[in-house]
Design a protein around this motif. Structure first.
Motif, PDB file in Angstrom:
ATOM      1  N   PRO A   9       5.499   8.686 -10.040  1.00  3.79           N
ATOM      2  CA  PRO A   9       6.137   7.467 -10.573  1.00  3.79           C
ATOM      3  C   PRO A   9       7.661   7.518 -10.519  1.00  3.79           C
ATOM      4  O   PRO A   9       8.313   6.469 -10.447  1.00  3.79           O
ATOM      5  N   ALA A  10       8.234   8.714 -10.571  1.00  5.53           N
ATOM      6  CA  ALA A  10       9.696   8.836 -10.570  1.00  5.53           C
ATOM      7  C   ALA A  10      10.317   8.393  -9.243  1.00  5.53           C
ATOM      8  O   ALA A  10      11.528   8.180  -9.154  1.00  5.53           O
ATOM      9  N   LEU A  11       9.496   8.239  -8.208  1.00  9.69           N
ATOM     10  CA  LEU A  11      10.012   7.862  -6.892  1.00  9.69           C
ATOM     11  C   LEU A  11      10.612   6.465  -6.865  1.00  9.69           C
ATOM     12  O   LEU A  11      11.330   6.118  -5.929  1.00  9.69           O
ATOM     13  N   LYS A  12      10.339   5.652  -7.890  1.00  5.41           N
ATOM     14  CA  LYS A  12      10.781   4.267  -7.817  1.00  5.41           C
ATOM     15  C   LYS A  12      12.309   4.147  -7.750  1.00  5.41           C
ATOM     16  O   LYS A  12      12.844   3.130  -7.315  1.00  5.41           O
TER      17      LYS A  12
ATOM     18  N   GLY B  91       0.816  -1.222   0.000  1.00  5.80           N
ATOM     19  CA  GLY B  91       0.000   0.000   0.000  1.00  5.80           C
ATOM     20  C   GLY B  91       0.839   1.257   0.000  1.00  5.80           C
ATOM     21  O   GLY B  91       0.514   2.247  -0.677  1.00  5.80           O
ATOM     22  N   ASP B  92       1.976   1.244   0.769  1.00  5.35           N
ATOM     23  CA  ASP B  92       2.879   2.396   0.805  1.00  5.35           C
ATOM     24  C   ASP B  92       3.450   2.664  -0.600  1.00  5.35           C
ATOM     25  O   ASP B  92       3.516   3.809  -1.066  1.00  5.35           O
TER      26      ASP B  92
ATOM     27  N   ALA C 293       2.637   5.935  -3.115  1.00  5.53           N
ATOM     28  CA  ALA C 293       3.769   6.792  -3.480  1.00  5.53           C
ATOM     29  C   ALA C 293       3.931   6.882  -4.996  1.00  5.53           C
ATOM     30  O   ALA C 293       4.114   7.977  -5.556  1.00  5.53           O
ATOM     31  N   LEU C 294       3.855   5.749  -5.687  1.00  5.88           N
ATOM     32  CA  LEU C 294       4.077   5.750  -7.134  1.00  5.88           C
ATOM     33  C   LEU C 294       2.907   6.333  -7.908  1.00  5.88           C
ATOM     34  O   LEU C 294       3.098   6.867  -9.020  1.00  5.88           O
ATOM     35  N   MET C 295       1.697   6.233  -7.353  1.00 11.76           N
ATOM     36  CA  MET C 295       0.543   6.864  -8.000  1.00 11.76           C
ATOM     37  C   MET C 295       0.712   8.374  -8.004  1.00 11.76           C
ATOM     38  O   MET C 295       0.361   9.068  -8.963  1.00 11.76           O
TER      39      MET C 295
END
Length: 453
Positions: A392-395, A382-383, A387-389
């Motif tokens: 997306p660059a956070l990956k 869920g975290d 975050a990615l929604m």
């Protein structure tokens, strides 16, 4: 018949025979049930007496503020009397005292300041020092100082001692009392010995307190002092109310024995008493070989069990301290039934993509996050999704940027009931830390497996 105010109901508490716990003692053992006082403790007696003497001496003036260091029960007596007599109250206490005691003082309108336990009495943070400072700073204030105020002992010389003598028709042979301020044992003991010098007065002490060694050697040994759990008895100094000439001997009782006996008194005698009663009865049982048929023992039950619901009457609290071991499943027994698997974690500096790959490979939905080997958080599906929604660059970012609070930690003695309560929507597992600092994980599946095994 009625009373003019609640203070008139203090005293004349009953004597009740103990039958089950003391069945192996040849003597008759009677408990003086001080919980029937309006504040549910013996301290009502001395609290009122100290106020009356201070009023008479001009130390306590109309509209004044009573400031005292208290473990709870004396404060209750003072607060109750203050309401009737029109005084304000400020109390200092230690963080060792039960929450129930602090809440009870506040229920009577008193201001309560909680101070650290593990400091010297002279330390400015101690509850003794803070109460003394407040007395100097607050106008028209008075500090009873229950430890050195001899009105404390006087209350028991005038009331408790005579009551016991009359109730036993002068047949008492032994008085057993847990010793804190020393007022009860010294006042009641002095009166009873004046009536019959052959009466033995036994004081119950705790490990971490100085009384026993001082009585036996005359030495105040600072090496005897260390933190202890037992409430209401023992001290790290010598209060003036402790009359060592009146007390024939001291017996020390461990925290564990005191706690378990407190619980046994309720379960085996139907008397809901406090921690010092448990200490007193445990001490009496240690001394039982000194008793004979025909002896009549009176044990003081100082206060009420309702003040210890989060401690001595809480099974999880007892287990966490290793005091209680029974058949109920604990973290230790759940782990013993669990298949031994290596605990998988992810370092907080790893990228979110790396964490996703690890979770996918192992088919897990949550993973503990570590920093230098220490668990500092957790990462759940869920975290990651949230975050990615949003970005997306956070990956490619480190896990620490989106991790959430860690799974709850429990120790090996924690019961299955408490573990189950901690596992919910936010936490699918708990972490268990052993004595060496290593950790394991317990999931809902592990609990179900342990129950059905």
């Amino acid at each position: 018949m009625w009373y003019n105010n609640i203070l008139e109901t203090i005293g004349n508490t009953p004597l009740v025979r103990l039958n089950t716990i003391t069945k192996d003692i040849p003597a008759t053992v009677l408990a003086k049930i001080e919980t029937t006082n309006p504040g549910n403790s013996i301290k009502d007696r001395m609290a009122l007496k100290m106020i009356e003497v201070a009023e008479k001496n001009g130390q306590l003036k109309p509209g004044g503020t009573i400031i005292e260091g208290t473990s709870g029960n004396t404060g209750m007596g003072l607060a109750m009397a203050a309401i009737i007599k029109g005084y304000k109250c400020i109390f200092t206490t230690t963080d060792k005292q039960s929450k129930e005691k602090v809440d009870a003082l506040r229920a009577f309108g008193a201001e309560v300041i909680v101070c650290p336990t593990n400091v010297e009495p002279e330390d400015p943070r101690s509850y003794y020092s803070v109460s003394s400072r407040l007395e100097r700073e607050v106008p028209n204030s008075w500090k009873p100082n229950q430890y050195d105020n001899l009105a404390n002992s006087l209350a028991h010389y005038e009331q408790t001692g005579p009551e016991i003598w009359e109730q036993t028709e002068g047949k008492i042979t032994h008085l057993v009392v847990g010793v804190g301020t020393g007022g009860t044992i010294s006042g009641a003991g002095k009166y009873l010995k004046e009536k019959n010098p052959a009466i033995k007065v036994w004081g119950i002490d705790t490990y971490g307190s100085v009384f026993k060694k001082y009585k036996e050697t005359g030495i105040l040994d600072k090496n005897e002092i260390y933190p202890y759990i037992t409430e209401g008895i023992g001290e790290d100094f010598l209060p003036e109310n402790v009359n060592f000439d009146v007390i024939d001997l001291f017996e020390k009782v461990t925290d564990k024995d005191a706690a378990l006996m407190t619980r046994d008194i309720a379960r085996k005698e139907g008397i809901f008493a406090g921690n010092s009663a448990g200490s007193a009865v445990a001490g009496l049982m240690q001394l039982k070989d000194q008793l004979k048929e025909g002896d009549l023992v009176v044990v003081i039950f100082h206060d009420h069990g309702s003040r210890y619901m989060g401690k001595m009457y809480n099974e999880d609290w007892l287990r966490e301290r290793g005091f209680l071991k029974d058949e109920k499943l604990t973290a230790k027994s759940i782990l013993a039934k669990k298949e031994k698997l290596e605990i998988v974690t992810v370092d907080c500096e790893k990228t979110i993509v790396e964490a996703i790959n690890t979770m996918n490979a192992l088919n897990i939905s949550q993973i503990p996050v570590t920093q230098k080997g220490m668990v500092v958080g957790k990462l759940a599906e869920g975290d990651i999704l949230r975050a990615l929604m949003e970005n997306p660059a956070l990956k490619s970012s480190p896990v620490k940027e989106i991790m959430s609070a860690t799974f709850p930690f429990v120790d090996l003695n924690t019961s299955i009931d408490k573990i189950s309560a901690l596992i919910n929507k936010e936490n699918s597992a708990v972490l268990v830390e052993d004595e060496q600092g290593n950790f394991d994980i317990i999931t809902q599946y592990d609990i179900i497996n342990a129950i059905s095994a």
